[in-house]
Design a protein around this motif. Structure first.
Motif, PDB file in Angstrom:
ATOM      1  N   SER A  41       0.818  -1.222   0.000  1.00  0.00           N
ATOM      2  CA  SER A  41       0.000   0.000   0.000  1.00  0.00           C
ATOM      3  C   SER A  41       0.850   1.270   0.000  1.00  0.00           C
ATOM      4  O   SER A  41       0.393   2.327  -0.435  1.00  0.00           O
ATOM      5  CB  SER A  41      -0.978   0.006   1.180  1.00  0.00           C
ATOM      6  N   ASP A 181      -0.854   6.602   5.690  1.00  0.00           N
ATOM      7  CA  ASP A 181      -1.252   5.558   4.743  1.00  0.00           C
ATOM      8  C   ASP A 181      -2.668   5.116   5.092  1.00  0.00           C
ATOM      9  O   ASP A 181      -2.879   4.253   5.932  1.00  0.00           O
ATOM     10  CB  ASP A 181      -0.263   4.385   4.835  1.00  0.00           C
ATOM     11  N   ASN A 183      -5.208   3.063   4.162  1.00  0.00           N
ATOM     12  CA  ASN A 183      -5.681   1.938   3.348  1.00  0.00           C
ATOM     13  C   ASN A 183      -6.948   1.301   3.927  1.00  0.00           C
ATOM     14  O   ASN A 183      -7.451   0.316   3.386  1.00  0.00           O
ATOM     15  CB  ASN A 183      -4.579   0.896   3.140  1.00  0.00           C
ATOM     16  N   THR A 242      -5.014   5.001  -0.016  1.00  0.00           N
ATOM     17  CA  THR A 242      -4.322   3.895  -0.669  1.00  0.00           C
ATOM     18  C   THR A 242      -5.172   2.625  -0.644  1.00  0.00           C
ATOM     19  O   THR A 242      -6.217   2.570   0.007  1.00  0.00           O
ATOM     20  CB  THR A 242      -2.975   3.597   0.016  1.00  0.00           C
ATOM     21  N   LYS A 244      -4.809  -1.377   0.259  1.00  0.00           N
ATOM     22  CA  LYS A 244      -3.968  -2.411   0.868  1.00  0.00           C
ATOM     23  C   LYS A 244      -3.737  -3.523  -0.154  1.00  0.00           C
ATOM     24  O   LYS A 244      -4.673  -3.997  -0.803  1.00  0.00           O
ATOM     25  CB  LYS A 244      -4.635  -2.964   2.123  1.00  0.00           C
ATOM     26  N   LYS A 246      -1.985  -3.171  -2.920  1.00  0.00           N
ATOM     27  CA  LYS A 246      -2.056  -2.575  -4.250  1.00  0.00           C
ATOM     28  C   LYS A 246      -1.065  -3.214  -5.228  1.00  0.00           C
ATOM     29  O   LYS A 246       0.111  -3.371  -4.916  1.00  0.00           O
ATOM     30  CB  LYS A 246      -1.771  -1.074  -4.150  1.00  0.00           C
ATOM     31  N   GLU A 252      -5.282  -7.078  -3.445  1.00  0.00           N
ATOM     32  CA  GLU A 252      -5.880  -5.749  -3.301  1.00  0.00           C
ATOM     33  C   GLU A 252      -7.149  -5.792  -2.447  1.00  0.00           C
ATOM     34  O   GLU A 252      -8.053  -6.588  -2.698  1.00  0.00           O
ATOM     35  CB  GLU A 252      -6.185  -5.133  -4.667  1.00  0.00           C
TER      36      GLU A 252
END
Length: 279
Positions: A41, A181, A183, A242, A244, A246, A252
């Motif tokens: 991420s 971040d 996510n 973001t 997680k 990715k 994903e």
């Protein structure tokens, strides 16, 4: 601030190499947990920092005026180690020795300045406080470098994060950047289920930070967040939205990959997908 196409292409290529190295290294752990989801991420953020902003390598890691980086969400360390390999601070052999006997690359970073690891961490919620100390020291010593800290949205459940946020605002640390971040997952479920964050951008603004909210996988937006329209008396918080895991079809937004172990079949699928995306 618009950055030229060449710089964005360079960062994008850097990001893809990080992803490949995360998967290759995780597979070589022989079944150990490598926190692949959280590492993936932050790849585009790390690539922008290490491919364009930090300017750190084997020839200047001792330079007292260089920019500093702290990974507060330390379990995502495979992305960090992959960057250190990409810039020449650790070897491929050292990277692939992650979590094995006689390694210095553990499941959380342990300070090793020669290898580019600025600080140790384990428990979440400590990295921002470390970053404040570094940024404040730079101010007092009239140094011009910036300090960049990546924290997780789940990590923002920790009260220590908000104590640090108040201090950074009090000391007007405009040389401090915190990238959150976001996510939307943490170890045992979604952030919304475990501890709703409400409006993170609003929270950071109310704590006295200059805040930008971005797509954490868009290189141009990441660069703009790190470079444009800085306020002279405030630290900057970048809320990076973001995904997680990715970059891989099977990781994903799949929170199982906070801990999942990659099998040979998954490994081959991942390598194929990443190499296809690189073309």
């Amino acid at each position: 601030m618009k950055n030229n196409k060449t710089a964005i292409e360079k960062i994008s290529n850097f990001a893809n190499e990080i992803k490949l190295n995360i998967i290759k290294t995780a597979y070589r752990t022989n079944g150990k947990n490598a926190h692949i989801g959280g590492a993936l991420s932050i790849v585009d953020i790390l690539a922008t920092l290490y491919g364009h902003i930090l300017e750190i390598g084997p020839n200047n890691y001792k330079n007292d005026n260089r920019n500093r980086f702290i990974l507060s969400k330390g379990h995502s360390v495979l992305g960090y180690y992959s960057c250190l390999y990409q810039v020449g601070l650790i070897s491929k052999e050292e990277l692939y020795n992650y979590e094995k006997n006689d390694t210095f690359l553990f499941g959380h970073p342990v300070k090793n300045r020669e290898k580019g690891i600025e600080f140790s961490n384990g428990s979440l919620g400590m990295g921002l406080s470390l970053g404040i100390g570094v940024a404040l020291a730079a101010k007092k010593r009239n140094k011009k470098f910036n300090t960049y800290v990546i924290v997780g949205d789940g990590e923002c459940n920790e009260g220590s994060v908000w104590e640090a946020a108040m201090a950074a605002s009090k000391f007007r640390l405009n040389n401090l950047f915190t990238i959150i971040d976001k996510n939307n997952f943490q170890q045992t479920g979604s952030s919304e289920e475990i501890m709703p964050s409400l409006n993170l951008a609003k929270k950071w603004k109310e704590f006295g930070w200059d805040v930008k909210e971005i797509n954490g996988h868009n290189i141009q937006e990441i660069l703009d967040g790190l470079q444009s329209n800085l306020q002279p008396d405030k630290p900057r918080a970048i809320i990076a939205n973001t995904i997680k895991g990715k970059g891989l079809s099977f990781t994903e937004n799949n929170n199982s990959w906070h801990h999942n172990v990659i099998t040979e079949k998954m490994y081959l699928t991942a390598i194929d997908e990443l190499k296809t995306n690189r073309m």
